[in-house]
Design a protein around this motif. Structure first.
Motif, mmCIF file in Angstrom:
data_model
loop_
_atom_site.group_PDB
_atom_site.id
_atom_site.type_symbol
_atom_site.label_atom_id
_atom_site.label_comp_id
_atom_site.label_asym_id
_atom_site.label_seq_id
_atom_site.Cartn_x
_atom_site.Cartn_y
_atom_site.Cartn_z
ATOM 1 N N THR A 108 -6.276 -10.831 -10.095
ATOM 2 C CA THR A 108 -4.824 -11.059 -10.073
ATOM 3 C C THR A 108 -4.421 -11.878 -8.847
ATOM 4 O O THR A 108 -5.158 -11.974 -7.870
ATOM 5 N N ASP A 109 -3.205 -12.433 -8.912
ATOM 6 C CA ASP A 109 -2.666 -13.202 -7.781
ATOM 7 C C ASP A 109 -2.595 -12.342 -6.524
ATOM 8 O O ASP A 109 -2.944 -12.793 -5.425
ATOM 9 N N GLN A 110 -2.133 -11.112 -6.665
ATOM 10 C CA GLN A 110 -1.993 -10.245 -5.490
ATOM 11 C C GLN A 110 -3.347 -9.950 -4.859
ATOM 12 O O GLN A 110 -3.483 -9.910 -3.635
ATOM 13 N N LEU A 168 -0.429 -20.065 -3.306
ATOM 14 C CA LEU A 168 -0.812 -19.890 -4.705
ATOM 15 C C LEU A 168 -0.503 -21.143 -5.522
ATOM 16 O O LEU A 168 -1.273 -21.507 -6.426
ATOM 17 N N GLU A 169 0.594 -21.824 -5.195
ATOM 18 C CA GLU A 169 0.936 -23.069 -5.901
ATOM 19 C C GLU A 169 -0.074 -24.174 -5.595
ATOM 20 O O GLU A 169 -0.438 -24.962 -6.478
ATOM 21 N N VAL A 201 -5.862 -11.929 -4.877
ATOM 22 C CA VAL A 201 -6.226 -13.157 -4.154
ATOM 23 C C VAL A 201 -5.611 -13.143 -2.756
ATOM 24 O O VAL A 201 -6.283 -13.393 -1.753
ATOM 25 N N ILE A 220 -4.641 -21.616 -10.599
ATOM 26 C CA ILE A 220 -5.829 -20.976 -11.165
ATOM 27 C C ILE A 220 -6.585 -21.903 -12.109
ATOM 28 O O ILE A 220 -7.823 -21.825 -12.230
ATOM 29 N N GLN A 260 -10.041 -16.221 -10.745
ATOM 30 C CA GLN A 260 -9.328 -15.781 -9.542
ATOM 31 C C GLN A 260 -10.293 -15.583 -8.366
ATOM 32 O O GLN A 260 -9.909 -15.774 -7.204
ATOM 33 N N ARG A 304 -10.883 -18.968 -6.936
ATOM 34 C CA ARG A 304 -9.622 -19.374 -6.296
ATOM 35 C C ARG A 304 -9.511 -18.735 -4.914
ATOM 36 O O ARG A 304 -9.209 -19.405 -3.922
#
Length: 618
Positions: free
Chosen positions: A389-391, A413-414, A393, A418, A436, A439
């Motif tokens: 997940t983004d969080q 994140l931008e 990361v 991903i 992820q 990333r």
């Protein structure tokens, strides 16, 4: 009597082990490893040991010989740092005239965690506070007046691990290849204090000017080289400091130390995967709080953790207690090795400000030609393979970069969408890994290594550190550790941090590693380029300067519009490339496209911006 019996028993056991090794048909390299690590006596060896005599100081050094390389180990440059000398700057060793120094075997490592680290590294088994020593390796039969260039190795390990005697840093392949290439050199590797013992900080320590002991150790060791290496056939005016990871970061700190007013005891530098960016939150109270936590744990805080009384108490605690508690505390907070728990901090003495501010203000030692570098997957082990997940990361660097604002996190994140990493997934080899993970690994690489390295290189040039022709960059894209990574279940690390070490040092045999002919030849080729820089100041004719095409107008900018580097290893082999800010990702050679895919301009411009650097605290 008991001690004498133990010594006799160990000596007989070592001899029998050596004899058994011969009968079992172990390789010469493995035998020499047993000799280095355990003092195994190799039977039927009648070689006389090499001897160096320093006529000016009337000191004799007795070393050992392995094939065509002479080794002198456990040479002390600093006095014992225990007791009242704990945390204090090192006192230079002054051997008595007429002394004979036994330099035949490695000595103790500075205090750190015991046990295994990686399958291809040494087992940490012998630590002591009497550890301020170095090792010298030189070509066989080097003459006293040879005036050979000197390469001084400052090891990495997150200021938590490492030693000059680490098997990973065995210099024989480098020394022999340098001779074969007609550019012989002398290799020196140093021990320095680590963790709590090297980087504890408090008000009492600041007031006493006894902070950043590990940095002072490194400088003292480099001064020993300056003052003594000529007796070994070295040139004290041709010294290249080579650091990997935090060793490289420390080189950049030395350049900015004392705002450049005291110079540095080396003439060139190679910074492998490290710059001031590895020393996050340099002006915070983070390390002071960590120091206080350990002081409380060992029972040294009655009222004030910053007091002289607390400091005096810490100097009386046994090394066993202090090492165990400080290491376990650091590893619990920063698993698995405890890195970035104790590290160089602002002290108003050796470091008068945040490193990036000093470099941008031109407060550094000038005239030091530099090679700076990073590894393609330098950030691989900072991310858990289970990330999805983004969080998660963001959490991979949240422990260290705790002051990042929400807008900064969103922008990161931008900048690392991903979809850029979906093509990296190899289900048949890595297993069920989310994009992820890759990333997060790339983000960590750029935050810890690539972007700070580019920041330092650019600012050092634009603020008058060196001419444009004397700054070089490389990205390393091959690993010999794949068998170990597979055994550890982390094959997704690929070309991870540490991967360039055996190539630079031309290691011709590594335990649990890729020793194929292809990799050995690549190691020789890369080592030759590094040695050429050490011996001549130029890595090779085809290796372009990093900012050779920068105009006077470009140098006024905060980030370069174009950069050149050497790509080492990988599918594109060893070749120079140049990329520019306006270039399209799908144009140019395959190697240029591969580096453009990393989007260094947009990503590093943001990470190196005033706002983000302030939040990171570099």
């Amino acid at each position: 009597m008991a001690g004498r019996v133990f010594s006799l028993s160990f000596g007989l056991g070592a001899f029998l082990l050596g004899l058994t090794a011969v009968y079992l048909g172990l390789s010469q390299d493995r035998l020499l490893h047993l000799k280095d690590e355990y003092g195994v006596i190799l039977p039927f060896s009648h070689e006389s040991p090499p001897v160096v005599i320093d006529l000016a100081k009337d000191i004799k050094y007795v070393g050992s010989r392995e094939h065509e390389v002479e080794h002198f180990q456990n040479i002390f440059y600093g006095e014992d740092t225990s007791g009242v000398r704990r945390f204090a700057p090192p006192i230079a060793v002054q051997p008595l005239k007429g002394s004979t120094i036994d330099a035949t075997r490695p000595g103790a490592w500075c205090p750190q965690g015991l046990g295994d680290v990686f399958p291809f590294t040494s087992r940490v088994a012998n630590i002591s506070e009497n550890c301020l020593s170095l090792r010298v390796a030189r070509p066989g039969d080097t003459k006293p007046d040879a005036k050979l260039p000197v390469m001084v190795w400052i090891h990495g390990g997150g200021h938590a691990l490492g030693s000059a005697s680490e098997i990973l840093y065995k210099p024989d392949g480098l020394v022999k290849q340098a001779v074969a290439d007609g550019q012989p050199l002398i290799f020196v590797a140093i021990n320095y204090r680590l963790g709590f013992f090297g980087f504890a900080i408090s008000k009492a320590l600041i007031d006493a000017k006894q902070t950043n002991a590990g940095l002072h150790d490194q400088r003292r060791a480099l001064e020993w080289v300056r003052d003594n290496i000529e007796a070994f056939g070295g040139d004290p005016d041709k010294v290249t400091a080579v650091g990997q990871s935090v060793g490289a970061a420390d080189i950049s700190l030395h350049l900015a130390s004392y705002e450049g007013k005291r110079g540095v005891p080396f003439q060139q530098a190679i910074m492998m995967s490290g710059s001031p960016g590895l020393n996050f939150n340099t002006k915070s109270d983070l390390v002071a709080n960590n120091t206080a936590a350990v002081a409380r744990e060992v029972g040294c805080v009655e009222n004030d953790s910053q007091s002289v009384e607390t400091l005096n108490c810490l100097r009386k605690v046994s090394i066993e207690t202090l090492a165990n508690i400080s290491v376990s505390t650091a590893r619990a907070a920063r698993p698995p090795f405890g890195e970035a728990f104790f590290y160089p901090m602002y002290d108003g003495d050796i470091l008068t400000d945040r490193p990036s501010r000093l470099v941008r203000a031109g407060k550094f030692t000038r005239g030091i030609p530099i090679i700076a570098s990073w590894v393609s997957n330098d950030g691989a082990w900072y991310a858990a393979p289970t990330i999805s997940t983004d969080q998660e990361v963001l959490d991979t660097f949240g422990l260290w970069l705790y002051a990042l604002s929400e807008p900064t996190k969103a922008r990161l994140l931008e900048l690392y969408p991903i979809e850029d990493f979906e093509g990296m997934v190899r289900l048949d080899y890595d297993g069920s890994i989310s994009p992820q993970y890759y990333r997060a690994a790339q983000l960590n690489r750029d935050l810890w290594f690539t972007c700070p390295i580019l920041e330092f290189a650019w600012q050092y040039v634009r603020n008058g550190g060196v001419e444009k022709s004397h700054m070089h960059l490389y990205e390393h894209n091959s690993t010999r550790y794949a068998p170990s990574f597979e055994m550890m279940g982390v094959q997704m690390w690929r070309v991870a941090h540490l991967s360039d070490i055996p190539y630079v040092l031309n290691a011709q045999h590594l335990e649990r590693a890729d020793n194929s002919e292809k990799q050995l030849q690549l190691s020789k080729a890369i080592s030759t380029k590094i040695v050429k820089f050490v011996t001549s100041g130029v890595p090779e004719d085809r290796w372009p300067a990093a900012f050779a095409n920068a105009t006077m107008g470009d140098l006024k900018g905060e980030f370069p519009n174009k950069l050149s580097l050497q790509l080492l290893g990988g599918p594109h082999h060893n070749m120079p490339i140049t990329i520019d800010k306006s270039g399209d990702e799908d144009t140019g050679t395959a190697a240029e496209q591969a580096v453009r895919w990393e989007k260094l301009f947009g990503r590093c411009e943001f990470i190196n911006s005033d706002k983000v650097r302030a939040e990171i605290g570099t």
